[in-house]
Write a protein that holds these residues in place. Structure first.
Motif, PDB file in Angstrom:
ATOM      1  N   GLU A   1      41.057 -21.923  95.016  1.00 22.21           N
ATOM      2  CA  GLU A   1      39.690 -20.803  94.924  1.00 22.21           C
ATOM      3  C   GLU A   1      39.069 -21.082  94.068  1.00 22.21           C
ATOM      4  O   GLU A   1      39.798 -20.566  92.906  1.00 22.21           O
TER       5      GLU A   1
ATOM      6  N   SER B   1      32.982 -16.031  89.764  1.00 24.70           N
ATOM      7  CA  SER B   1      32.056 -16.379  89.687  1.00 24.70           C
ATOM      8  C   SER B   1      31.309 -17.273  88.097  1.00 24.70           C
ATOM      9  O   SER B   1      32.064 -16.586  86.865  1.00 24.70           O
TER      10      SER B   1
ATOM     11  N   GLN C   1      29.722 -25.520  94.983  1.00 29.49           N
ATOM     12  CA  GLN C   1      29.604 -24.314  95.378  1.00 29.49           C
ATOM     13  C   GLN C   1      29.253 -24.445  97.614  1.00 29.49           C
ATOM     14  O   GLN C   1      28.438 -25.083  97.665  1.00 29.49           O
TER      15      GLN C   1
ATOM     16  N   ASP D   1      26.451 -20.445  99.695  1.00 29.21           N
ATOM     17  CA  ASP D   1      25.950 -19.511  99.143  1.00 29.21           C
ATOM     18  C   ASP D   1      24.576 -18.098  99.638  1.00 29.21           C
ATOM     19  O   ASP D   1      23.525 -18.298  99.139  1.00 29.21           O
TER      20      ASP D   1
ATOM     21  N   ASN E   1      31.637 -16.429  93.710  1.00 27.57           N
ATOM     22  CA  ASN E   1      32.546 -16.363  95.175  1.00 27.57           C
ATOM     23  C   ASN E   1      32.349 -14.405  94.217  1.00 27.57           C
ATOM     24  O   ASN E   1      32.449 -13.625  93.974  1.00 27.57           O
TER      25      ASN E   1
ATOM     26  N   GLN F   1      30.012 -14.153 102.622  1.00 26.80           N
ATOM     27  CA  GLN F   1      31.035 -14.485 102.269  1.00 26.80           C
ATOM     28  C   GLN F   1      29.462 -15.963 101.100  1.00 26.80           C
ATOM     29  O   GLN F   1      29.529 -16.343 101.601  1.00 26.80           O
TER      30      GLN F   1
ATOM     31  N   ARG G   1      31.533 -19.421  98.849  1.00 24.59           N
ATOM     32  CA  ARG G   1      32.326 -18.903  98.087  1.00 24.59           C
ATOM     33  C   ARG G   1      31.721 -20.930  97.117  1.00 24.59           C
ATOM     34  O   ARG G   1      31.656 -21.159  97.574  1.00 24.59           O
TER      35      ARG G   1
ATOM     36  N   GLN H   1      34.703 -23.616  95.316  1.00 23.35           N
ATOM     37  CA  GLN H   1      36.244 -24.231  95.551  1.00 23.35           C
ATOM     38  C   GLN H   1      35.745 -25.542  93.971  1.00 23.35           C
ATOM     39  O   GLN H   1      34.921 -25.945  93.228  1.00 23.35           O
TER      40      GLN H   1
ATOM     41  N   ARG I   1      37.570 -20.312 101.768  1.00 26.46           N
ATOM     42  CA  ARG I   1      37.722 -20.750 101.101  1.00 26.46           C
ATOM     43  C   ARG I   1      37.737 -21.805  99.925  1.00 26.46           C
ATOM     44  O   ARG I   1      37.406 -21.945  98.519  1.00 26.46           O
TER      45      ARG I   1
END
Length: 568
Positions: free
Chosen positions: A22, A26, A56, A59, A114, A123, A125, A127, A151
């Motif tokens: 995860e 940011s 990403q 977003d 994030n 949200q 996220r 990774q 995530r």
């Protein structure tokens, strides 16, 4: 982006080979440091020299108006107003790891975010994926990914410095991408005609157990509280009422590339279908509810919006929206396909890559059908052998609705089909066979009627990827122009270093020992910009050169005879 090629040696691979972390903090473009959280998959620790992908996953922003402006702000009820960094990804080399802090050898090209859900945005996220660096690799059975869990996961990525042998094996991430909307028991809604682009849990029913509309799928703009991963319903928030999308998780509006949920037209238990997920094309809309006119009364879930995929911007398939069911059906939405990234110098043997979307769940009796998941994305980089690769990035099929019913006015809303996915591959390396078809819509009754449900759009492919970037054929040519020995005579010779590709070269060391009997007068390098260092120690000359594909660097050496050379 090459890290330490071949450092994992020769291996026969199957199962989950990647470790997923995860993104905890940011990170801005240019940054060389970020922090990571929990891991899954192969569960291998990060270490110096590791190759990683930073990606990403979510977003996008969208218009939250409870009208046809939902999504893009236009009149379609689907989409986004800004993608931000969604789908951006890059390779990087790990320089060091201190606790949860990861330091890279070079600054990031993109920024990564994030953040949890707010009242105005779903949200976001990203990774971090550890990528194995094989010398040679053979696919033994099936390689797969840990499923996307909101995530991390959903991606297979491998790097092979020399030969990848498909050996008739498979890399499979079908249905491991963004998850479908989970159906929850629904009742009747007297206000359905005025509140159907989004509806929040509390407005439906404070107990959260007798909802009047069905859940949207998961996608690039966020994650609803309840999702279906193909096996079970998952509460992503773990609290009684906590919608994951601004405004609410329920209703026909399609946020980002996720499909919208099925709805009622009036207080009559009308069962419409869920919308299909999108990728490079729109997902298909869900079908009309029971005993309604497809032309004027369709409030089925809207299909997820298309995404502008490219070499450096790819996404998982959007999850389908759940269908509406006020009886016994459980018409969950299907999950989208995941992502496959393969970099290899040479590919041999047959290899199947499956990133297809999952089907929407059927309602066996008089309820609506679930929307299907969209196909995922595949990126292939190689110098040859891609003609032996078969790729499936097709969208899933929308769920059927009451398919055994023979009644003339007993049609219920089938689910919309999922969009096809995206394939990009190296030109000149052979063309993979590919199924990029959009998923078919579901049907209702024994007459197989669409009843307003729509198939997903087709996927696309492009030969815009580069060649494998981490190997190169370096050709060195040393001139022989010194002539006969003459005491005190000055002569010049050159060393030409050429990169015949396919990859670029950074930091190659060129070493030359001048025989005794020759004094080194001067050494130069041209073009100077391609030489990061040039040194002379005794009779030894060393140059560090950087060569793009097709570049040649020339090292010129001037010497004077002091005696007959010992080795000339």
């Amino acid at each position: 982006m090459c890290a330490v090629p071949a450092s994992d040696g020769d291996q026969s691979i199957s199962g989950v080979v990647n470790t997923y972390y995860e993104g905890a903090s940011s990170a801005s473009a240019g940054s060389t440091t970020f922090t990571v959280g929990a891991s899954s998959g192969a569960n291998e620790s990060l270490a110096t020299g590791d190759l990683v992908i930073i990606m990403q996953m979510q977003d996008a922003q969208f218009n939250t108006a409870n009208s046809s402006a939902y999504g893009s702000g236009g009149t379609s009820g689907r989409g986004y107003t800004a993608l931000n960094q969604t789908g951006r990804y890059e390779f990087a080399r790990v320089e060091s790891v201190i606790g949860p802090s990861v330091n890279l050898s070079e600054g990031l090209t993109y920024s990564y975010t994030n953040a949890d859900t707010t009242l105005t945005r779903g949200q976001h996220r990203f990774q971090v994926i550890k990528v194995p660096q094989y010398n040679n690799a053979t696919i033994s059975g099936t390689v797969t990914a840990a499923p996307w869990d909101g995530r991390k996961g959903g991606v297979v990525a491998i790097d092979v410095a020399n030969t990848l042998n498909g050996a008739g094996g498979t890399i499979d991430v079908s249905g491991l991408g963004f998850r479908g909307g989970a159906h929850r028991r629904t009742g009747f809604a007297a206000d359905a005609t005025s509140r159907f682009f989004y509806v929040d849990t509390e407005a439906n029913n404070n107990s959260g157990t007798n909802l009047r509309h069905s859940s949207k799928g998961e996608g690039i703009a966020g994650t609803p509280q309840y999702v279906f991963d193909g096996t079970q319903v998952i509460d992503t928030n773990g609290v009684a009422i906590s919608d994951g999308y601004p405004g609410g998780d329920y209703g026909r509006g399609a946020p980002g590339n996720a499909g919208g949920g099925g709805n009622e037209w009036s207080n009559a238990g009308n069962d419409s279908g869920g919308g299909g997920g999108g990728n490079v094309s729109n997902g298909g809309n869900g079908g009309v509810g029971w005993d309604l006119n497809p032309a004027t009364e369709n409030v089925g879930g809207i299909g997820g919006a298309s995404f502008p995929s490219s070499l450096n911007r790819i996404v998982m398939g959007g999850g389908g929206g759940a269908g509406l069911a006020n009886n016994t059906g459980q018409p969950h939405g299907g999950a989208g396909g995941g992502i496959i990234i393969v970099r290899a110098n040479i590919v041999v043997g047959s290899l199947t890559l499956n990133a297809s979307g999952a089907d929407g769940v059927q309602s066996p009796q008089n309820d609506g059908g679930g929307g299907a998941g969209a196909g995922g994305s595949v990126a292939l980089t190689a110098t040859s052998g891609l003609g032996g690769v078969t790729v499936d990035i097709s969208g899933g099929q929308g769920g059927d609705a009451d398919p055994a019913n023979t009644g003339a006015n007993s049609m219920h809303g089938p689910g919309g089909g999922g969009s096809g996915g995206y394939l990009i591959f190296s030109p000149g390396a052979g063309a993979p066979s590919v199924n990029l078809s959009g998923g078919a819509n579901g049907t209702t009754t024994t007459r197989n009627e669409a009843h307003g449900a729509v198939s997903g759009g087709a996927g696309s492919r492009s030969s815009g990827a580069g060649r494998y970037p981490c190997t190169a054929d370096i050709r060195v040519t040393k001139s022989d122009t010194l002539g006969d020995y003459q005491p005190g005579a000055t002569r010049t010779y050159s060393i030409a270093v050429s990169n015949d590709g396919p990859g670029d070269v950074s930091g190659a060391l060129v070493s030359d020992t001048v025989p005794a009997g020759l004094n080194i007068d001067s050494v130069s390098c041209s073009p100077a910009a391609n030489c990061s260092s040039l040194t002379t120690t005794g009779q030894n000359i060393q140059a560090t050169v950087n060569l793009m594909l097709g570049d040649t660097v020339t090292i010129t050496v001037e010497v004077t005879y002091s005696a007959a050379p010992e080795d000339y």
